[in-house]
Motif scaffolding. Sequence first.
Motif, short mmCIF file in Angstrom:
data_model
loop_
_atom_site.label_atom_id
_atom_site.label_comp_id
_atom_site.label_asym_id
_atom_site.label_seq_id
_atom_site.Cartn_x
_atom_site.Cartn_y
_atom_site.Cartn_z
N GLN A 107 0.87 -1.50 0.06
CA GLN A 107 0.64 0.00 0.19
C GLN A 107 1.16 1.29 0.14
O GLN A 107 1.55 1.50 1.07
N ASN B 180 -3.88 3.28 -2.59
CA ASN B 180 -2.97 2.92 -3.42
C ASN B 180 -2.72 1.66 -2.97
O ASN B 180 -2.67 1.01 -2.02
N CYS B 181 -2.82 0.28 -3.76
CA CYS B 181 -3.34 -1.06 -3.21
C CYS B 181 -2.83 -1.95 -4.41
O CYS B 181 -3.20 -1.71 -5.74
N TRP C 103 -10.86 -3.49 1.06
CA TRP C 103 -10.99 -2.14 2.05
C TRP C 103 -11.13 -2.32 3.81
O TRP C 103 -12.20 -2.26 3.23
N CYS D 8 -5.83 -2.68 3.78
CA CYS D 8 -6.05 -2.82 1.76
C CYS D 8 -6.19 -5.23 2.30
O CYS D 8 -4.37 -5.31 2.47
N GLY E 251 -2.34 -5.30 3.70
CA GLY E 251 -1.66 -5.17 3.33
C GLY E 251 -1.36 -4.41 4.47
O GLY E 251 -1.66 -4.22 5.54
N ASN F 59 -3.00 2.67 4.68
CA ASN F 59 -2.33 3.78 4.68
C ASN F 59 -2.85 4.86 5.96
O ASN F 59 -4.32 4.77 6.38
#
Lengths: 114, 111
Positions: B6, B22-23, B35, B90, B102, B105
């Motif tokens: 991520q 973003n992933c 998510w 993610c 991930g 973020n």
Amino acid sequence: DGGITQSPKYLFRKEGQNVTLSCEQNLNHDAMYWYRQDPGQGLRLIYYSQIVNDFQKGDIAEGYSVSREKKESFPLTVTSAQKNPTAFYLCASSTPSGRADTQYFGPGTRLTVL
Amino acid sequence: KQEVTQIPAALSVPEGENLVLNCSFTDSAIYNLQWFRQDPGKGLTSLLLIQSSQREQTSGRLNASLDKSSGRSTLYIAASQPGDSATYLCAVTYGNNRLAFGKGNQVVVIP
């Protein structure tokens, strides 16, 4: 209300001790999971169980043990063999019918080794 | 082995701006992508789930896209609010209903 409960919220352990973390769900889910989360890290799978009396190791099972005697309960024991057990532990459940289902998470237990 | 990345790890935006998270994942053999939102010291709350056959999902101000062939997903949060401050994770479902996550973020929305 349906959901997943974890207890205790905070747990302190002395080195050399085994401790057991509780996870209970009343969602009638077949599958249950235990994850470990370290600061700034994603979740890593410790153990999972798809049905009662059956469970499989995840990616980091060493030093941990589980049991699944009831559908609603999936306790995790952190043994003295786990070298660095201080972490945030999350339990989750899902119904594995097909691949369409999300996992529902409990509020977590923060374990600290003194 | 499935790996999820991520980017960016952390970001701050003024209130009202749109957020783009973003992933990426290494193995396109996934069943779905999710998510999640995580508040400090709390569990995870599922925000959106995209099946492998879908291109996007929307819920209120949230929109997530999935490009399975390129191994990418993007989460858009429109008109960000201070209450959107959290960590967004993610995860992809693969194998026997296993999730690969991930690192997240970490988002701060500045009033």
